[in-house]
Scaffold this motif. Structure first.
Motif, PDB file in Angstrom:
ATOM      1  N   UNK A  45      73.131 -12.783 -36.635  1.00  0.00           N
ATOM      2  CA  UNK A  45      72.028 -13.727 -36.594  1.00  0.00           C
ATOM      3  C   UNK A  45      71.214 -13.614 -37.881  1.00  0.00           C
ATOM      4  N   UNK A  46      70.831 -14.734 -38.440  1.00  0.00           N
ATOM      5  CA  UNK A  46      70.060 -14.719 -39.676  1.00  0.00           C
ATOM      6  C   UNK A  46      68.835 -15.613 -39.552  1.00  0.00           C
ATOM      7  N   UNK A  47      67.770 -15.190 -40.192  1.00  0.00           N
ATOM      8  CA  UNK A  47      66.545 -15.983 -40.211  1.00  0.00           C
ATOM      9  C   UNK A  47      66.663 -17.116 -41.196  1.00  0.00           C
ATOM     10  N   UNK A  48      66.215 -18.293 -40.773  1.00  0.00           N
ATOM     11  CA  UNK A  48      66.327 -19.490 -41.599  1.00  0.00           C
ATOM     12  C   UNK A  48      64.972 -19.890 -42.168  1.00  0.00           C
ATOM     13  N   UNK A  49      63.991 -20.021 -41.301  1.00  0.00           N
ATOM     14  CA  UNK A  49      62.685 -20.493 -41.735  1.00  0.00           C
ATOM     15  C   UNK A  49      61.631 -20.041 -40.743  1.00  0.00           C
ATOM     16  N   UNK A  50      60.405 -19.917 -41.229  1.00  0.00           N
ATOM     17  CA  UNK A  50      59.328 -19.382 -40.404  1.00  0.00           C
ATOM     18  C   UNK A  50      58.022 -20.075 -40.780  1.00  0.00           C
ATOM     19  N   UNK A  51      57.138 -20.221 -39.801  1.00  0.00           N
ATOM     20  CA  UNK A  51      55.850 -20.849 -40.069  1.00  0.00           C
ATOM     21  C   UNK A  51      54.753 -20.145 -39.292  1.00  0.00           C
ATOM     22  N   UNK A  52      53.606 -20.043 -39.928  1.00  0.00           N
ATOM     23  CA  UNK A  52      52.423 -19.506 -39.253  1.00  0.00           C
ATOM     24  C   UNK A  52      51.731 -20.646 -38.522  1.00  0.00           C
ATOM     25  N   UNK A  53      51.544 -20.477 -37.219  1.00  0.00           N
ATOM     26  CA  UNK A  53      50.852 -21.507 -36.451  1.00  0.00           C
ATOM     27  C   UNK A  53      49.389 -21.588 -36.833  1.00  0.00           C
ATOM     28  N   UNK A  54      48.856 -20.491 -37.350  1.00  0.00           N
ATOM     29  CA  UNK A  54      47.427 -20.430 -37.658  1.00  0.00           C
ATOM     30  C   UNK A  54      47.079 -21.176 -38.934  1.00  0.00           C
ATOM     31  N   UNK A 107      58.478 -11.512 -43.912  1.00  0.00           N
ATOM     32  CA  UNK A 107      59.364 -12.461 -44.571  1.00  0.00           C
ATOM     33  C   UNK A 107      58.923 -12.715 -46.012  1.00  0.00           C
ATOM     34  N   UNK A 108      57.621 -12.848 -46.203  1.00  0.00           N
ATOM     35  CA  UNK A 108      57.139 -13.163 -47.545  1.00  0.00           C
ATOM     36  C   UNK A 108      57.240 -11.975 -48.485  1.00  0.00           C
ATOM     37  N   UNK A 109      57.029 -10.779 -47.983  1.00  0.00           N
ATOM     38  CA  UNK A 109      57.053  -9.604 -48.855  1.00  0.00           C
ATOM     39  C   UNK A 109      58.462  -9.063 -49.067  1.00  0.00           C
ATOM     40  N   UNK A 110      59.296  -9.167 -48.036  1.00  0.00           N
ATOM     41  CA  UNK A 110      60.647  -8.616 -48.127  1.00  0.00           C
ATOM     42  C   UNK A 110      61.691  -9.668 -48.502  1.00  0.00           C
ATOM     43  N   UNK A 111      61.320 -10.933 -48.374  1.00  0.00           N
ATOM     44  CA  UNK A 111      62.266 -11.999 -48.706  1.00  0.00           C
ATOM     45  C   UNK A 111      63.327 -12.213 -47.648  1.00  0.00           C
ATOM     46  N   UNK A 112      63.090 -11.722 -46.437  1.00  0.00           N
ATOM     47  CA  UNK A 112      64.036 -11.901 -45.341  1.00  0.00           C
ATOM     48  C   UNK A 112      63.279 -11.810 -44.030  1.00  0.00           C
ATOM     49  N   UNK A 113      63.710 -12.588 -43.044  1.00  0.00           N
ATOM     50  CA  UNK A 113      63.100 -12.542 -41.726  1.00  0.00           C
ATOM     51  C   UNK A 113      63.778 -11.466 -40.892  1.00  0.00           C
ATOM     52  N   UNK A 114      62.976 -10.689 -40.196  1.00  0.00           N
ATOM     53  CA  UNK A 114      63.524  -9.656 -39.325  1.00  0.00           C
ATOM     54  C   UNK A 114      63.450 -10.106 -37.872  1.00  0.00           C
ATOM     55  N   UNK A 115      64.594 -10.192 -37.215  1.00  0.00           N
ATOM     56  CA  UNK A 115      64.590 -10.629 -35.813  1.00  0.00           C
ATOM     57  C   UNK A 115      63.858  -9.632 -34.922  1.00  0.00           C
ATOM     58  N   UNK A 116      63.727  -8.382 -35.371  1.00  0.00           N
ATOM     59  CA  UNK A 116      63.097  -7.347 -34.553  1.00  0.00           C
ATOM     60  C   UNK A 116      61.581  -7.512 -34.489  1.00  0.00           C
ATOM     61  N   UNK A 117      61.040  -8.388 -35.300  1.00  0.00           N
ATOM     62  CA  UNK A 117      59.593  -8.625 -35.271  1.00  0.00           C
ATOM     63  C   UNK A 117      59.231  -9.795 -34.373  1.00  0.00           C
ATOM     64  N   UNK A 118      60.225 -10.399 -33.745  1.00  0.00           N
ATOM     65  CA  UNK A 118      59.971 -11.538 -32.870  1.00  0.00           C
ATOM     66  C   UNK A 118      60.065 -11.091 -31.421  1.00  0.00           C
TER      67      UNK A 118
END
Length: 131
Positions: A45-54, A107-118
């Motif tokens: 599984x790979x992270x594609x895109x992410x958004x802050x609701x805030x 995601x912004x600091x590491x350049x990758x989304x981690x599924x373990x943070x969801x």
């Protein structure tokens, strides 16, 4: 209890477009991130895109930049992933997921989304791109 429901998947030809939706309910805070992940057969599984609701801050992986756009409608509690110029390699099951714990910062600091943070996941929607 948080519930995420994806919709909008389907079969398209290469070069076509789809818009995925992720409807969220049971969210108890306005400070959360929603991410889109995908998993192709035999692949991780790979992270594609992410958004802050805030604040609407977004992140996208390099291979989809310029083709995929993530957006939010806070009134409808819905996150969208507009996918244009689809390629056969975009074929996968797409999942949306919610993080209360700063997944966007990672995601912004590491350049990758981690599924373990969801913390919460939808059931997934199939996207198939034919060549």
């Amino acid at each position: 209890q948080v519930r995420l429901v994806e919709s909008g998947g389907g079969l398209v030809h290469a070069g076509g477009s789809l818009r995925l939706s992720c409807a969220a309910s049971g969210v108890t805070s306005d400070d959360y991130d929603i991410g889109w992940f995908r998993q192709a057969p035999g692949k991780e599984r790979e992270g594609v895109s992410c958004i802050s609701a805030k604040d609407g801050t977004t992140y996208s992986k390099n291979s989809v930049k310029g083709r995929f756009t993530i957006s939010r409608d806070n009134v409808k509690n819905t996150i969208y992933l507009q996918m244009n110029s689809l390629k056969p390699e975009d074929t996968a099951v797409y999942y949306c997921a919610l993080s209360y714990g700063g997944a966007m910062t990672t995601a912004q600091t590491m350049g990758v989304m981690s599924q373990f943070e969801f913390d919460y996941w939808g059931q997934g929607t199939q996207v198939t791109v034919s060549s």
